[in-house]
Motif scaffolding. Structure first.
Motif, PDB file in Angstrom:
ATOM      1  N   UNK A   1       0.782  -1.265   0.017  1.00 18.89           N
ATOM      2  CA  UNK A   1      -0.019  -0.172   0.158  1.00 18.89           C
ATOM      3  C   UNK A   1       0.928   1.253  -0.084  1.00 18.89           C
ATOM      4  N   UNK A   2       0.526   2.207  -1.020  1.00 13.11           N
ATOM      5  CA  UNK A   2       1.449   3.498  -1.026  1.00 13.11           C
ATOM      6  C   UNK A   2       1.110   4.164   0.195  1.00 13.11           C
ATOM      7  N   UNK A   3       2.221   5.000   0.654  1.00 14.59           N
ATOM      8  CA  UNK A   3       2.028   5.993   1.831  1.00 14.59           C
ATOM      9  C   UNK A   3       2.050   7.200   1.384  1.00 14.59           C
ATOM     10  N   UNK A   4       1.106   8.033   1.571  1.00 15.57           N
ATOM     11  CA  UNK A   4       0.920   9.530   1.033  1.00 15.57           C
ATOM     12  C   UNK A   4       1.088  10.489   2.398  1.00 15.57           C
ATOM     13  N   UNK A   5       1.974  11.389   2.037  1.00 18.82           N
ATOM     14  CA  UNK A   5       2.002  12.498   3.316  1.00 18.82           C
ATOM     15  C   UNK A   5       1.734  13.770   2.667  1.00 18.82           C
ATOM     16  N   UNK A   6       0.617  14.460   3.389  1.00 15.68           N
ATOM     17  CA  UNK A   6       0.255  15.796   3.200  1.00 15.68           C
ATOM     18  C   UNK A   6       1.227  16.611   4.026  1.00 15.68           C
ATOM     19  N   UNK A   7       1.642  17.440   3.359  1.00 18.94           N
ATOM     20  CA  UNK A   7       2.726  18.621   3.952  1.00 18.94           C
ATOM     21  C   UNK A   7       1.845  19.943   3.994  1.00 18.94           C
ATOM     22  N   UNK A   8       1.369  20.453   4.848  1.00 23.24           N
ATOM     23  CA  UNK A   8       0.762  21.852   4.947  1.00 23.24           C
ATOM     24  C   UNK A   8       1.817  22.854   5.365  1.00 23.24           C
ATOM     25  N   UNK A   9       1.864  24.022   4.937  1.00 23.42           N
ATOM     26  CA  UNK A   9       2.954  24.813   5.067  1.00 23.42           C
ATOM     27  C   UNK A   9       2.254  26.442   5.696  1.00 23.42           C
ATOM     28  N   UNK A  10       1.057  26.402   6.373  1.00 20.42           N
ATOM     29  CA  UNK A  10       0.360  27.475   6.892  1.00 20.42           C
ATOM     30  C   UNK A  10       0.847  27.630   8.259  1.00 20.42           C
ATOM     31  N   UNK A  11       1.279  28.944   8.723  1.00 20.70           N
ATOM     32  CA  UNK A  11       1.489  29.107   9.891  1.00 20.70           C
ATOM     33  C   UNK A  11       0.215  29.282  11.041  1.00 20.70           C
ATOM     34  N   UNK A  12      -0.725  29.445  10.361  1.00 24.44           N
ATOM     35  CA  UNK A  12      -1.887  29.512  11.244  1.00 24.44           C
ATOM     36  C   UNK A  12      -2.700  28.257  11.842  1.00 24.44           C
ATOM     37  N   UNK A  13      -2.964  28.302  12.984  1.00 24.65           N
ATOM     38  CA  UNK A  13      -3.479  27.144  13.553  1.00 24.65           C
ATOM     39  C   UNK A  13      -4.974  27.053  13.270  1.00 24.65           C
ATOM     40  N   UNK A  14      -5.649  27.972  12.630  1.00 23.55           N
ATOM     41  CA  UNK A  14      -6.915  28.233  12.067  1.00 23.55           C
ATOM     42  C   UNK A  14      -7.074  27.951  10.529  1.00 23.55           C
ATOM     43  N   UNK A  15      -6.116  27.409   9.757  1.00 26.99           N
ATOM     44  CA  UNK A  15      -5.703  27.698   8.528  1.00 26.99           C
ATOM     45  C   UNK A  15      -6.750  26.675   7.597  1.00 26.99           C
ATOM     46  N   UNK A  42       3.990  23.100  13.267  1.00 22.87           N
ATOM     47  CA  UNK A  42       4.205  22.320  14.672  1.00 22.87           C
ATOM     48  C   UNK A  42       5.701  22.076  14.729  1.00 22.87           C
ATOM     49  N   UNK A  43       6.363  22.084  13.791  1.00 22.82           N
ATOM     50  CA  UNK A  43       7.857  21.880  13.923  1.00 22.82           C
ATOM     51  C   UNK A  43       8.540  22.901  15.120  1.00 22.82           C
ATOM     52  N   UNK A  44       9.600  22.514  15.713  1.00 20.18           N
ATOM     53  CA  UNK A  44       9.999  23.574  16.724  1.00 20.18           C
ATOM     54  C   UNK A  44      10.798  24.470  15.644  1.00 20.18           C
ATOM     55  N   UNK A  45      10.504  25.846  15.990  1.00 22.48           N
ATOM     56  CA  UNK A  45      10.954  27.091  15.077  1.00 22.48           C
ATOM     57  C   UNK A  45      12.734  26.953  15.224  1.00 22.48           C
ATOM     58  N   UNK A  46      13.181  27.009  16.239  1.00 22.36           N
ATOM     59  CA  UNK A  46      14.831  27.326  16.104  1.00 22.36           C
ATOM     60  C   UNK A  46      15.367  26.230  15.162  1.00 22.36           C
ATOM     61  N   UNK A  47      15.033  24.856  15.375  1.00 19.26           N
ATOM     62  CA  UNK A  47      15.741  23.863  14.679  1.00 19.26           C
ATOM     63  C   UNK A  47      15.405  24.095  13.121  1.00 19.26           C
ATOM     64  N   UNK A  48      13.922  24.194  13.055  1.00 13.20           N
ATOM     65  CA  UNK A  48      13.713  24.419  11.312  1.00 13.20           C
ATOM     66  C   UNK A  48      14.272  25.782  10.694  1.00 13.20           C
ATOM     67  N   UNK A  83       3.914  29.656   0.912  1.00 16.51           N
ATOM     68  CA  UNK A  83       4.431  30.184   2.175  1.00 16.51           C
ATOM     69  C   UNK A  83       5.860  30.156   2.293  1.00 16.51           C
ATOM     70  N   UNK A  84       6.355  30.835   3.053  1.00 17.06           N
ATOM     71  CA  UNK A  84       7.800  30.885   3.481  1.00 17.06           C
ATOM     72  C   UNK A  84       8.018  29.773   4.591  1.00 17.06           C
ATOM     73  N   UNK A  85       7.132  29.573   5.390  1.00 18.66           N
ATOM     74  CA  UNK A  85       7.228  28.123   6.316  1.00 18.66           C
ATOM     75  C   UNK A  85       7.410  26.891   5.465  1.00 18.66           C
ATOM     76  N   UNK A  86       6.661  26.705   4.137  1.00 20.55           N
ATOM     77  CA  UNK A  86       6.712  25.530   3.440  1.00 20.55           C
ATOM     78  C   UNK A  86       8.052  25.541   2.679  1.00 20.55           C
ATOM     79  N   UNK A  87       8.499  26.830   2.179  1.00 22.58           N
ATOM     80  CA  UNK A  87       9.871  26.910   1.462  1.00 22.58           C
ATOM     81  C   UNK A  87      11.110  26.485   2.678  1.00 22.58           C
ATOM     82  N   UNK A  88      10.851  27.002   3.700  1.00 25.39           N
ATOM     83  CA  UNK A  88      12.075  26.749   4.526  1.00 25.39           C
ATOM     84  C   UNK A  88      11.959  25.124   4.966  1.00 25.39           C
ATOM     85  N   UNK A  89      10.885  24.283   5.057  1.00 22.32           N
ATOM     86  CA  UNK A  89      11.041  23.015   5.156  1.00 22.32           C
ATOM     87  C   UNK A  89      11.334  22.400   4.129  1.00 22.32           C
ATOM     88  N   UNK A  90      11.148  22.900   2.742  1.00 19.74           N
ATOM     89  CA  UNK A  90      11.565  22.117   1.722  1.00 19.74           C
ATOM     90  C   UNK A  90      13.038  22.404   1.158  1.00 19.74           C
TER      91      UNK A  90
END
Length: 177
Positions: A1-15, A42-48, A83-90
């Motif tokens: 079975x394939x595994x699919x990961x949704x990666x959401x890059x919004x900084x807002x908790x009510x996004x 939800x990832x820790x900001x400093x290490x991210x 989003x810059x948050x998504x770019x930072x992760x990528x």
């Protein structure tokens, strides 16, 4: 079975973007894909921000990407880009971080004027990460999403099109494992 990961890059908790990511994950689960949802906020900001890939939370997130067969990238549109948050992760992924993966880029925004964010900003980054196949992207107007409690309801103007894109993504997982 394939595994699919949704990666959401919004900084807002009510996004809306994050809720659409949840919606897509549920829809993919209906096709019997094993799905997960990584909320980059939800990832820790400093290490991210410090690109500390040895930090346990960052290392786990990168491992989730590495183990996935398919990636759904969900981003709000800010200043005509993703989003810059998504770019930072990528930016933390290895150069070939999407090799052998199908990718579905999704964006939300308030105006069709931002529609090209997917093809001119996000798609080149996805290709530079070596994606095996990038399916037709999808831009969802904010006004096409209503809420019933915490559940998004996608209006008919966009619901059928999003269903088609999800189906196309599923086919890309099946035909090119």
């Amino acid at each position: 079975m394939s595994k699919v990961l949704v990666v959401s890059g919004s900084p807002s908790p009510s996004s809306k973007t994050e809720l659409i990511g949840d919606h897509v994950a549920r829809r993919l689960a209906e096709y019997e894909w094993h799905t997960g949802h990584l909320r980059v906020r939800t990832l820790p900001a400093e290490p991210l921000l410090g690109a500390d890939v040895s930090h346990p939370a960052i290392a786990r997130a990168l491992e989730q990407v590495a183990r996935a067969d398919g990636i759904v990238l969900a981003t709000p549109t800010y200043k005509a880009s993703f989003s810059g948050l998504l770019k930072t992760f990528l930016d933390l992924l290895p150069q070939a971080g999407f090799t052998h993966k199908a990718v579905l880029p999704l964006a939300t925004g308030g105006s069709v004027a931002h529609l090209l964010v997917l093809d001119y900003a996000l798609r080149p980054v996805v290709h530079s990460l070596g994606a095996r196949h990038v399916v037709q992207s999808f831009f969802l107007l904010d006004k096409h999403v209503e809420f019933q409690g915490n559940e998004p309801r996608i209006l008919p103007e966009s619901a059928g099109k999003l269903d088609d894109v999800i189906e196309q993504f599923c086919k890309s997982l099946i035909t090119n494992p």
